[in-house]
Design a protein around this motif. Structure first.
Motif, PDB file in Angstrom:
ATOM      1  N   PRO A 177      43.166  39.702  36.569  1.00 22.97           N
ATOM      2  CA  PRO A 177      42.852  39.570  37.965  1.00 22.97           C
ATOM      3  C   PRO A 177      41.743  40.673  38.365  1.00 22.97           C
ATOM      4  CG  PRO A 177      45.120  38.998  37.916  1.00 22.97           C
ATOM      5  CD  PRO A 177      44.687  39.727  36.312  1.00 22.97           C
ATOM      6  N   THR A 178      41.787  41.649  37.718  1.00 22.56           N
ATOM      7  CA  THR A 178      40.803  42.604  38.078  1.00 22.56           C
ATOM      8  C   THR A 178      39.535  42.516  37.814  1.00 22.56           C
ATOM      9  OG1 THR A 178      41.204  44.008  35.858  1.00 22.56           O
ATOM     10  CG2 THR A 178      42.641  44.682  37.720  1.00 22.56           C
ATOM     11  N   LEU A 179      39.283  41.822  36.656  1.00 22.09           N
ATOM     12  CA  LEU A 179      38.063  41.320  36.411  1.00 22.09           C
ATOM     13  C   LEU A 179      37.718  40.069  36.979  1.00 22.09           C
ATOM     14  CD1 LEU A 179      37.965  41.641  32.429  1.00 22.09           C
ATOM     15  CD2 LEU A 179      37.722  43.375  34.081  1.00 22.09           C
ATOM     16  N   VAL A 180      38.519  39.201  37.299  1.00 23.97           N
ATOM     17  CA  VAL A 180      38.153  37.875  38.219  1.00 23.97           C
ATOM     18  C   VAL A 180      37.848  38.374  39.669  1.00 23.97           C
ATOM     19  CG1 VAL A 180      39.251  36.037  39.063  1.00 23.97           C
ATOM     20  CG2 VAL A 180      39.629  36.698  37.007  1.00 23.97           C
ATOM     21  N   GLY A 181      38.641  39.388  40.279  1.00 20.69           N
ATOM     22  CA  GLY A 181      38.145  39.941  41.734  1.00 20.69           C
ATOM     23  C   GLY A 181      36.914  40.304  41.648  1.00 20.69           C
ATOM     24  N   TRP A 182      36.376  41.207  40.774  1.00 24.59           N
ATOM     25  CA  TRP A 182      35.350  41.880  40.833  1.00 24.59           C
ATOM     26  C   TRP A 182      34.118  40.824  40.517  1.00 24.59           C
ATOM     27  CZ3 TRP A 182      34.487  47.162  41.642  1.00 24.59           C
ATOM     28  CH2 TRP A 182      32.943  47.369  41.482  1.00 24.59           C
ATOM     29  N   ALA A 183      34.348  39.993  39.681  1.00 24.39           N
ATOM     30  CA  ALA A 183      33.242  39.099  39.142  1.00 24.39           C
ATOM     31  C   ALA A 183      33.141  37.962  40.322  1.00 24.39           C
ATOM     32  CB  ALA A 183      33.820  38.084  37.908  1.00 24.39           C
ATOM     33  N   ALA A 184      34.246  37.802  41.295  1.00 19.21           N
ATOM     34  CA  ALA A 184      34.105  36.739  42.539  1.00 19.21           C
ATOM     35  C   ALA A 184      33.349  37.273  43.317  1.00 19.21           C
ATOM     36  CB  ALA A 184      35.348  36.507  42.975  1.00 19.21           C
ATOM     37  N   VAL A 185      33.229  38.664  43.590  1.00 15.45           N
ATOM     38  CA  VAL A 185      32.534  39.297  44.481  1.00 15.45           C
ATOM     39  C   VAL A 185      30.787  39.461  44.004  1.00 15.45           C
ATOM     40  CG1 VAL A 185      31.804  41.494  45.896  1.00 15.45           C
ATOM     41  CG2 VAL A 185      34.326  40.309  45.679  1.00 15.45           C
ATOM     42  N   THR A 186      30.673  40.004  42.922  1.00 15.99           N
ATOM     43  CA  THR A 186      29.606  40.378  42.465  1.00 15.99           C
ATOM     44  C   THR A 186      28.659  39.745  41.437  1.00 15.99           C
ATOM     45  OG1 THR A 186      30.190  41.749  40.591  1.00 15.99           O
ATOM     46  CG2 THR A 186      30.327  42.821  42.562  1.00 15.99           C
ATOM     47  N   GLY A 187      29.581  38.536  40.805  1.00 17.48           N
ATOM     48  CA  GLY A 187      28.794  37.917  39.853  1.00 17.48           C
ATOM     49  C   GLY A 187      28.626  38.500  38.536  1.00 17.48           C
ATOM     50  N   SER A 188      29.013  39.751  38.456  1.00 16.22           N
ATOM     51  CA  SER A 188      29.038  40.266  37.279  1.00 16.22           C
ATOM     52  C   SER A 188      30.285  41.202  36.856  1.00 16.22           C
ATOM     53  CB  SER A 188      27.666  41.183  37.293  1.00 16.22           C
ATOM     54  OG  SER A 188      27.806  42.131  38.286  1.00 16.22           O
ATOM     55  N   LEU A 189      30.266  42.025  35.876  1.00 14.46           N
ATOM     56  CA  LEU A 189      31.253  42.986  35.718  1.00 14.46           C
ATOM     57  C   LEU A 189      30.895  44.323  35.761  1.00 14.46           C
ATOM     58  CD1 LEU A 189      33.319  41.086  33.114  1.00 14.46           C
ATOM     59  CD2 LEU A 189      33.925  41.372  35.338  1.00 14.46           C
ATOM     60  N   SER A 190      31.441  45.512  35.779  1.00 16.46           N
ATOM     61  CA  SER A 190      31.062  46.826  35.675  1.00 16.46           C
ATOM     62  C   SER A 190      32.326  47.670  35.301  1.00 16.46           C
ATOM     63  CB  SER A 190      30.393  47.272  36.876  1.00 16.46           C
ATOM     64  OG  SER A 190      31.527  47.957  37.742  1.00 16.46           O
ATOM     65  N   TRP A 191      32.225  48.981  35.025  1.00 13.74           N
ATOM     66  CA  TRP A 191      33.057  50.004  34.570  1.00 13.74           C
ATOM     67  C   TRP A 191      34.400  49.908  35.335  1.00 13.74           C
ATOM     68  CZ3 TRP A 191      34.860  54.394  37.009  1.00 13.74           C
ATOM     69  CH2 TRP A 191      34.048  54.843  37.878  1.00 13.74           C
ATOM     70  N   GLN A 192      33.958  49.708  36.677  1.00 14.46           N
ATOM     71  CA  GLN A 192      34.938  49.885  37.564  1.00 14.46           C
ATOM     72  C   GLN A 192      36.401  48.949  37.400  1.00 14.46           C
ATOM     73  OE1 GLN A 192      34.669  51.089  41.886  1.00 14.46           O
ATOM     74  NE2 GLN A 192      32.271  51.508  41.371  1.00 14.46           N
ATOM     75  N   PRO A 193      35.855  47.626  37.263  1.00 17.75           N
ATOM     76  CA  PRO A 193      37.162  46.825  37.084  1.00 17.75           C
ATOM     77  C   PRO A 193      37.953  46.865  35.494  1.00 17.75           C
ATOM     78  CG  PRO A 193      34.936  45.591  36.800  1.00 17.75           C
ATOM     79  CD  PRO A 193      34.782  46.982  37.529  1.00 17.75           C
ATOM     80  N   VAL A 194      37.167  47.452  34.646  1.00 16.31           N
ATOM     81  CA  VAL A 194      37.439  47.676  33.337  1.00 16.31           C
ATOM     82  C   VAL A 194      38.674  48.870  33.392  1.00 16.31           C
ATOM     83  CG1 VAL A 194      36.819  48.491  31.042  1.00 16.31           C
ATOM     84  CG2 VAL A 194      35.359  46.902  32.192  1.00 16.31           C
ATOM     85  N   VAL A 195      38.374  49.915  34.303  1.00 12.02           N
ATOM     86  CA  VAL A 195      39.332  50.826  34.426  1.00 12.02           C
ATOM     87  C   VAL A 195      40.512  50.574  34.905  1.00 12.02           C
ATOM     88  CG1 VAL A 195      39.992  53.045  35.717  1.00 12.02           C
ATOM     89  CG2 VAL A 195      37.301  52.658  34.657  1.00 12.02           C
ATOM     90  N   LEU A 196      40.416  49.642  35.943  1.00  9.46           N
ATOM     91  CA  LEU A 196      41.548  48.974  36.539  1.00  9.46           C
ATOM     92  C   LEU A 196      42.327  48.120  35.722  1.00  9.46           C
ATOM     93  CD1 LEU A 196      40.045  48.590  40.245  1.00  9.46           C
ATOM     94  CD2 LEU A 196      41.679  50.032  39.559  1.00  9.46           C
TER      95      LEU A 196
END
Length: 326
Positions: A177-196
């Motif tokens: 869900p951390t990756l899904v939530g970030w992707a839903a907003v930005t359309g990409s991934l970064s280090w922050q959702p990976v940390v979470l």
């Protein structure tokens, strides 16, 4: 004798069976069926989706609250989690019947047929993909499909019954869900959702093993090699201390990208959680009678506090710790 006859007639007339109309019976069956299908989705387990997804979305767009996007992501994510949980119950129906904790699940008590549950789970997965693709983006939709496939195909069908490290690696599904939530907003991934993602990844073993210690006999009867089944309590709690420490330390990595609220919660709640797990370990080593369920409950509280702290930080767009050193 007359009064006895009258009483008997009244008893027959006043009985629930005589007053139970066909419509009432239909309503009961519908309610019973709906309750069974809802139970297939494991509603309480889905709480983690809410705890993890919303704060991550707020962090991805600090200072803004897009209610529509959050709502669509939660609906799509809920459908995906419900699909995974339903398909998990289909695969685990045999062992659910052997465990006291799970004997009341719909498939274990034959409230729903296996075929119906399988179709229901697949339809939920399709619905999840459609909602997320239509109202968020393709990346978020694909990530949910990967989550379902991993949880059912890798954790449930391969890891769960074969290794004591099942929840260590299989727990990755609960981190998505951390990756899904970030992707839903930005359309990409970064280090922050990976940390979470890693916070939940390291948090999952002590959280799950605490519950497994409480229901050790259930897992043993079902032939599931959870760590508390195959290792001593001292070995289990030592591992819990390690993973708890990793959880807290990883949560600190996000501090530069967050504000003072998150930083304070990460430090204080982390120390509180770690102290509780350490206490369980010390009591186990001393041969005292322990109550691991307290750690299970406190682990939930810790994760909720951590992500709520992040949400508050993001909503009020507080200056990030990193900005003080820029």
């Amino acid at each position: 004798m007359r009064s006895g006859k009258v009483s008997g007639e009244r008893a027959g007339t006043d009985s629930p069976r005589a007053d139970h109309s066909p419509d009432d019976s239909l309503v009961y069956r519908i309610r019973h069926a709906l309750g069974a299908y809802i139970a297939l989705t494991k509603p309480r387990v889905i709480e983690l989706l809410l705890v993890a997804t919303i704060p991550v979305m707020l962090q991805a767009d600090r200072g803004h609250v897009n209610i529509g996007l959050i709502g669509a992501t939660l609906i799509g994510g809920w459908l995906g989690a419900a699909s995974a949980n339903t398909l998990n119950m289909v695969a685990d129906a045999d062992i659910d019947q052997k465990m006291r904790r799970t004997q009341r699940r719909p498939l274990a008590r034959h409230a729903v047929t296996t075929r119906a549950a399988l179709v229901f789970g697949i339809l939920l997965g399709i619905g999840s993909f459609v909602v997320l693709w239509r109202f968020t983006n393709l990346l978020a939709a694909v990530l949910v499909m990967i989550t379902i496939a991993f949880y059912v195909g890798v954790y449930t069908l391969i890891l769960k019954r074969r290794t004591s490290q099942n929840v260590v690696w299989g727990g990755a599904a609960g981190c998505m869900p951390t990756l899904v939530g970030w992707a839903a907003v930005t359309g990409s991934l970064s280090w922050q959702p990976v940390v979470l993602f890693l916070v939940i990844f390291f948090w999952t073993p002590p959280h799950t093993w605490a519950l497994a210690m409480r229901y050790r006999d259930d897992y043993e009867a079902a032939g599931v090699p959870m760590l508390p089944v195959v290792a001593t309590e001292e070995q289990v709690t030592r591992q819990m201390v390690f993973y708890t420490g990793a959880t807290v330390l990883v949560s600190f990595v996000l501090i530069p990208a967050a504000g003072l609220v998150y930083a304070g919660v990460a430090i204080l709640a982390g120390a509180w959680f770690a102290q509780r797990v350490w206490k369980l370990y010390r009591e186990t080593c001393a041969g005292k009678e322990v109550v691991p369920l307290k750690v299970f409950l406190q682990s939930n509280e810790y994760l909720a506090l951590l992500f709520c702290g992040l949400a508050i930080d993001a909503v009020f767009h507080l200056p990030t710790i990193g900005s003080y050193f820029a």
